[in-house]
Design a protein around this motif. Structure first.
Motif, PDB file in Angstrom:
ATOM      1  N   UNK A 151       0.831  -1.205   0.000  1.00 48.73           N
ATOM      2  CA  UNK A 151       0.000   0.000   0.000  1.00 48.73           C
ATOM      3  C   UNK A 151       0.869   1.260   0.000  1.00 48.73           C
ATOM      4  N   UNK A 152       1.940   1.225   0.761  1.00 50.42           N
ATOM      5  CA  UNK A 152       2.826   2.388   0.828  1.00 50.42           C
ATOM      6  C   UNK A 152       3.508   2.627  -0.513  1.00 50.42           C
TER       7      UNK A 152
ATOM      8  N   UNK B 156      -3.709   4.869  -0.482  1.00 52.88           N
ATOM      9  CA  UNK B 156      -4.596   4.187  -1.419  1.00 52.88           C
ATOM     10  C   UNK B 156      -5.367   3.088  -0.697  1.00 52.88           C
ATOM     11  N   UNK B 157      -6.698   3.154  -0.814  1.00 59.34           N
ATOM     12  CA  UNK B 157      -7.568   2.178  -0.156  1.00 59.34           C
ATOM     13  C   UNK B 157      -8.114   1.136  -1.122  1.00 59.34           C
ATOM     14  N   UNK B 158      -8.311   1.533  -2.389  1.00 51.60           N
ATOM     15  CA  UNK B 158      -8.933   0.595  -3.321  1.00 51.60           C
ATOM     16  C   UNK B 158      -8.626   0.983  -4.771  1.00 51.60           C
TER      17      UNK B 158
ATOM     18  N   UNK C 115     -10.901   3.554 -11.208  1.00 55.81           N
ATOM     19  CA  UNK C 115     -11.097   4.439 -10.056  1.00 55.81           C
ATOM     20  C   UNK C 115     -10.094   4.105  -8.963  1.00 55.81           C
ATOM     21  N   UNK C 116      -9.348   5.118  -8.546  1.00 50.61           N
ATOM     22  CA  UNK C 116      -8.412   4.986  -7.437  1.00 50.61           C
ATOM     23  C   UNK C 116      -8.996   5.738  -6.238  1.00 50.61           C
ATOM     24  N   UNK C 117      -9.157   5.032  -5.144  1.00 54.57           N
ATOM     25  CA  UNK C 117      -9.734   5.635  -3.938  1.00 54.57           C
ATOM     26  C   UNK C 117      -8.668   5.749  -2.862  1.00 54.57           C
ATOM     27  N   UNK C 118      -8.457   6.965  -2.384  1.00 55.35           N
ATOM     28  CA  UNK C 118      -7.508   7.201  -1.308  1.00 55.35           C
ATOM     29  C   UNK C 118      -8.208   7.758  -0.086  1.00 55.35           C
ATOM     30  N   UNK C 119      -7.453   7.906   0.994  1.00 58.70           N
ATOM     31  CA  UNK C 119      -8.025   8.447   2.234  1.00 58.70           C
ATOM     32  C   UNK C 119      -8.461   9.908   2.075  1.00 58.70           C
ATOM     33  N   UNK C 120      -7.817  10.651   1.178  1.00 57.79           N
ATOM     34  CA  UNK C 120      -8.134  12.063   1.007  1.00 57.79           C
ATOM     35  C   UNK C 120      -9.161  12.308  -0.090  1.00 57.79           C
TER      36      UNK C 120
ATOM     37  N   UNK D 122      -1.962  -6.070   2.866  1.00 53.80           N
ATOM     38  CA  UNK D 122      -0.829  -5.140   2.895  1.00 53.80           C
ATOM     39  C   UNK D 122      -0.526  -4.536   1.528  1.00 53.80           C
ATOM     40  N   UNK D 123      -1.478  -4.648   0.567  1.00 49.89           N
ATOM     41  CA  UNK D 123      -1.205  -4.076  -0.736  1.00 49.89           C
ATOM     42  C   UNK D 123      -2.093  -4.618  -1.839  1.00 49.89           C
ATOM     43  N   UNK D 124      -1.591  -4.566  -3.060  1.00 50.73           N
ATOM     44  CA  UNK D 124      -2.363  -4.958  -4.233  1.00 50.73           C
ATOM     45  C   UNK D 124      -1.491  -5.768  -5.181  1.00 50.73           C
TER      46      UNK D 124
END
Length: 394
Positions: free
Chosen positions: A274-275, A292-294, A310-315, A347-349
């Motif tokens: 994820x990082x 990045x969440x999804x 679609x990229x979904x982040x915390x912000x 822990x990631x994608x």
């Protein structure tokens, strides 16, 4: 019937360029033989060969710009050399007849040791694509190549091959590979070009925009999935049973050495924590989405390539497209393709993908295998560009 045209090919741009003239070239009444280094000085020069066999070498030509196989090499060219002053750099442009240009293209895109029928097919499509590019600008260089629709929630971009202001095409993968006479290793290449001299693909009276990519991954793609939303009836999504090949002997005959380094082109995998993905997306997109969440594909083409992602982040969230922009955001260079499935882990994608390139038109691996199986040039072209015909222009 018309006459053979010339093409102006942009080779390399740098603060300084080293050129080796292997025989006599003339410029401004002076003769040049041997090695020279040129820098930007506000002047434009044209070096004309004194004879038909004259050639020159450019040092440190970058190939595979921004792709995973990027490297520098010295390359040798025939024809004239033009040096332009561009943005404080000196830019080398090779001017030569189209047929001579094609002799290099088909042995730079693929191996000169591939089958004669495949090389003939590639000569036809490379000639066709070049003619479309030259006529699209009508000689007026500088047409817009970047098309974009950008707002707070989406970044939709696609790039076409018209970015060059002072020459017709570039020498790298942005257009089609042209590496001079460096890769022309046998007479089969010249035989293929001579056998198809002046021949182009035509549909409804117009020369075809004959796109091609390295490996379609099992299914070719529609034009409008990657570029402008204008259907081309000869650039369609269809199954390709020929592009999966693991025979190293066959691959060594059809791929150049640096392409053989990419062994996982048919099915591939990219893994990110994820990082890692958060940092990569921020750097490549210029947008801070937060952690990045999804990752969610919103729109796919018939071949499975993602058109909108679609990229979904915390912000914030953002939708990105089309296929090349997706590939740029999710890789240090470019993902092999946008045909991938997303596996979300704690822990990631993991991206599970297929194919190498945009997949539109001729699949080079598949067409090369067709040639190895004894298919003719005409059969190869009919398979990848249905409804087209061959026409001799000169």
């Amino acid at each position: 019937m018309g006459q053979e045209e010339h093409v102006r090919v942009g080779i390399v741009k740098a603060k300084s360029l080293t050129v080796i003239f292997h025989s006599t070239y003339q410029s401004d009444g002076k003769c040049f033989v041997g090695e020279y280094t040129f820098v930007a000085d506000g002047k434009e020069r044209i070096f004309l060969p004194a004879d038909d066999d004259a050639s020159f070498t450019l040092k440190d030509v970058v190939i595979g710009v921004n792709f995973h196989w990027e490297r520098k090499e010295s390359q040798t060219f025939c024809g004239a050399l033009q040096l332009l002053d561009e943005d404080g750099c000196v830019e080398a442009v090779n001017v030569l007849p189209v047929e001579q240009y094609l002799t290099s293209v088909i042995s730079s895109e693929m191996s000169a040791n591939a089958s004669l029928e495949f090389l003939k097919a590639h000569a036809v499509i490379s000639r066709s694509w070049l003619m479309v590019m030259k006529r699209r600008t009508g000689g007026r260089h500088g047409t817009k190549a970047l098309h974009e629709q950008v707002n707070e929630t989406s970044v939709i971009r696609w790039y076409d091959s018209e970015a060059h202001q002072r020459f017709d095409v570039c020498a790298d993968d942005h257009c089609q590979r042209y590496q001079g006479i460096t890769r022309v290793s046998n007479s089969r290449v010249r035989e293929a070009v001579d056998a198809t001299r002046g021949m182009v693909l035509v549909h409804d009276g117009e020369i075809c925009d004959a796109r091609f990519s390295k490996c379609c991954g099992g299914m070719t793609e529609m034009f409008e999935s990657c570029w402008e939303d204008v259907p081309h009836s000869y650039l369609v999504a269809k199954k390709d049973p020929y592009c999966r090949i693991s025979d190293s002997a066959v691959l060594s005959r059809v791929l150049n050495n640096f392409d053989q380094e990419t062994a996982d082109y048919y099915r591939w995998k990219a893994e990110y924590t994820t990082e890692e993905l958060t940092e990569l997306v921020c750097r490549k997109s210029g947008l801070d989405l937060g952690r990045i969440l999804d990752i969610v594909p919103l729109s796919r083409s018939f071949s499975g390539r993602i058109i909108l992602l679609k990229l979904t982040g915390e912000k914030r969230s953002v939708v990105v497209g089309k296929e090349l922009e997706i590939r740029r955001w999710l890789s240090e260079s470019h993902l092999y393709s946008s045909a991938f499935e997303v596996e979300k882990k704690s822990d990631g994608f993991v991206l599970h993908g297929k194919g190498w390139g945009h997949g539109v038109g001729l699949c080079q691996i598949g067409a090369a295998v067709m040639g190895e199986l004894g298919k003719s040039c005409e059969e190869i072209l009919k398979f990848y560009y249905p409804g087209t015909e061959l026409v001799k222009k000169w």
